[in-house]
Design a protein around this motif. Structure first.
Motif, PDB file in Angstrom:
ATOM      1  N   ARG A  51      15.926 131.663  58.356  1.00 51.67           N
ATOM      2  CA  ARG A  51      16.311 132.043  59.931  1.00 51.67           C
ATOM      3  C   ARG A  51      15.900 130.735  60.949  1.00 51.67           C
ATOM      4  O   ARG A  51      14.975 130.011  60.683  1.00 51.67           O
ATOM      5  CB  ARG A  51      15.786 132.988  60.458  1.00 51.67           C
ATOM      6  N   LYS A  56      17.829 130.112  72.798  1.00 53.80           N
ATOM      7  CA  LYS A  56      16.515 131.131  72.777  1.00 53.80           C
ATOM      8  C   LYS A  56      16.796 131.754  73.891  1.00 53.80           C
ATOM      9  O   LYS A  56      16.692 130.976  75.419  1.00 53.80           O
ATOM     10  CB  LYS A  56      15.266 130.256  72.815  1.00 53.80           C
ATOM     11  N   GLY A 110      20.195 139.458  69.172  1.00 51.47           N
ATOM     12  CA  GLY A 110      18.711 139.742  69.383  1.00 51.47           C
ATOM     13  C   GLY A 110      18.478 140.863  70.287  1.00 51.47           C
ATOM     14  O   GLY A 110      19.496 141.600  70.684  1.00 51.47           O
ATOM     15  N   ALA A 111      17.425 141.125  70.506  1.00 49.99           N
ATOM     16  CA  ALA A 111      16.909 142.266  71.445  1.00 49.99           C
ATOM     17  C   ALA A 111      17.431 142.270  72.850  1.00 49.99           C
ATOM     18  O   ALA A 111      17.592 143.448  73.366  1.00 49.99           O
ATOM     19  CB  ALA A 111      15.213 142.494  71.328  1.00 49.99           C
ATOM     20  N   ARG A 112      17.320 141.008  73.595  1.00 52.58           N
ATOM     21  CA  ARG A 112      17.738 141.331  74.705  1.00 52.58           C
ATOM     22  C   ARG A 112      19.303 141.581  74.922  1.00 52.58           C
ATOM     23  O   ARG A 112      19.821 141.788  75.983  1.00 52.58           O
ATOM     24  CB  ARG A 112      17.675 139.849  75.383  1.00 52.58           C
ATOM     25  N   LYS A 137      19.376 143.585  65.998  1.00 51.19           N
ATOM     26  CA  LYS A 137      17.942 144.124  66.450  1.00 51.19           C
ATOM     27  C   LYS A 137      18.167 145.238  67.470  1.00 51.19           C
ATOM     28  O   LYS A 137      18.799 145.426  67.965  1.00 51.19           O
ATOM     29  CB  LYS A 137      17.171 142.736  67.119  1.00 51.19           C
ATOM     30  N   ARG A 167      12.422 145.443  65.542  1.00 52.90           N
ATOM     31  CA  ARG A 167      11.476 144.390  66.056  1.00 52.90           C
ATOM     32  C   ARG A 167      10.580 144.808  67.222  1.00 52.90           C
ATOM     33  O   ARG A 167       9.953 143.888  67.961  1.00 52.90           O
ATOM     34  CB  ARG A 167      12.404 142.963  66.613  1.00 52.90           C
ATOM     35  N   HIS A 204       7.640 139.849  65.770  1.00 54.20           N
ATOM     36  CA  HIS A 204       7.482 140.255  67.157  1.00 54.20           C
ATOM     37  C   HIS A 204       6.879 141.286  67.259  1.00 54.20           C
ATOM     38  O   HIS A 204       6.382 141.718  68.548  1.00 54.20           O
ATOM     39  CB  HIS A 204       9.066 140.232  67.739  1.00 54.20           C
ATOM     40  N   GLU A 230       8.708 135.412  60.964  1.00 55.30           N
ATOM     41  CA  GLU A 230       8.674 133.836  61.311  1.00 55.30           C
ATOM     42  C   GLU A 230       8.069 132.804  60.649  1.00 55.30           C
ATOM     43  O   GLU A 230       6.438 133.278  60.534  1.00 55.30           O
ATOM     44  CB  GLU A 230       8.492 133.740  62.994  1.00 55.30           C
TER      45      GLU A 230
END
Ligand code: PEP
Ligand code: MN
Length: 356
Positions: A51, A56, A110-112, A137, A167, A204, A230
């Motif tokens: 990954r 970002k 991703g989470a956002r 996620k 996460r 995370h 990670e």
């Protein structure tokens, strides 16, 4: 019924015997050298996907926002040199296009992004009918319906190979975790979509390298099929999430110590029952800690009052009464008086030392 690991295998991804599905690699791609060094050091470990974040999403402006598409060629080179398949986060249709052009093997949301229905709708259109697996996620807010809605939007758009990554969730109460695991929400999503691969991202959730192992083991005990961890060749110098990244050799050590009973657990029923008991115990432990913390706050207030009024700190008669009452109540609940005395005396000792 195929398990999550069987599904990952039918997608053509490497699944190692007796091991959870491991996704490892840095939070962010930072340089060609960092990508190659990290990927080469992961060779020989049971790692199924490498990954790296290219774009970002940062909480506040000014942080490292990733190197973007430049890193795609570094990742391709890492794949050629190590044979590791690749996974990147995508948040916009353009990023999907670039990742697909570079033949990235697996994409994740991703989470956002997963908590934003507008963004998910656009992504679902861009991902419609693709052959690559997409891992989703959880959104940052602990809202099961929001997460279910994201999964539904992707399924309705025809994303056929869908998996899940827990996460952790945002929280306002003090916590030892960077993001609260909220295991029950993972279980809730699994009740809704039982036949998908479930992966946990301990990095995370934990936020600190030393807390990662316990989250990994908890996830495996709760029957997660894989872990996204990670991993960076030099975590201290990482441009994002430096505190929570492991070195490849720390990862190797962690993987050798994890107990993965997936294949040897007696029956599905027993495993589920055990997992739900453990979940309940974890919740009770949290509750115990909250009650204890609340008690300590009150003790501090009493201490303050006693000081103001010039009263003695230790009022022995009062303590004898508290203990006797607790032992009697405990006995009715099946707790031995000696256990209650041990616990209460320790709590009392701590309270006295805090009042001094
Ligand atoms: C990441 O995996 O580095 C990342 C940004 O994750 P999340 O979307 O879970 O914050
Ligand atoms: Mn990260």
């Amino acid at each position: 019924m195929p398990t999550g690991l069987d599904i990952l295998r039918t997608w053509g991804l490497p699944v190692f015997d007796g091991s959870p599905f491991i996704i490892a690699g840095p939070c962010s791609a930072e340089s060609r050298q960092q990508i190659l060094e990290t990927a080469l050091a992961l060779q020989g470990l049971p790692v199924s996907l490498f990954r790296a974040g290219l774009w970002k999403p940062r909480t506040r402006p000014g942080g490292f926002e990733g190197v973007g598409e430049t890193a795609l060629s570094w990742l391709q080179e890492a794949r050629e040199k190590t044979g590791l398949r690749l996974a990147v986060e995508i948040a916009t249709p353009r990023q999907v296009e670039l990742a697909l052009q570079a033949k990235i093997d697996v994409l994740w949301i991703g989470a956002r992004t997963s908590g934003n229905p507008f963004a998910v709708k656009e992504l679902a259109q861009a991902l419609a009918g693709i052959d690559q697996p997409v891992l989703v996620k959880n959104p940052l807010s602990p809202d099961l319906n929001l997460w279910i809605g994201t999964m539904e939007r992707l399924l309705n758009a025809g994303v056929r190979k869908l998996g899940v990554i827990l996460r952790g969730f945002g929280h306002s109460a003090p916590s030892k975790w960077r993001y609260e695991p909220e295991w029950n929400l993972g279980v809730g999503l699994r009740n809704h979509f039982p036949d998908l691969p479930y992966i946990c991202d301990p990095s995370h959730i934990a936020g600190k390298a030393e807390l990662i192992p316990q989250i990994c083991q908890q996830a495996l005990d709760l029957d997660f099929h894989g872990l996204m961890i990670e991993t960076h060749c030099n975590p201290a110098a990482a441009l994002s999430d430096p505190d929570q990244q492991l070195t490849p050799s720390q990862l190797a050590d962690l993987l050798s110590r994890l107990v993965f009973k997936h294949l040897s657990a007696p029956t599905d029923e027993t495993r589920k029952l055990l997992a739900s008991f453990r979940l309940e115990i974890d919740n009770l432990d949290e509750e115990l800690l909250r009650v204890l913390a609340r008690r300590q706050q009150l003790v501090a207030q009493i201490g303050e009052l006693k000081r103001e009024q010039g009263l003695t700190i230790l009022q022995a008669e009062r303590w004898r009464q508290v203990l006797a009452k607790a032992q009697a109540s405990g006995q009715e609940l099946g707790l031995s008086p000696s256990l209650v005395a041990d616990i209460f005396n320790r709590i009392h000792e701590e309270s006295l030392s805090r009042q001094q």
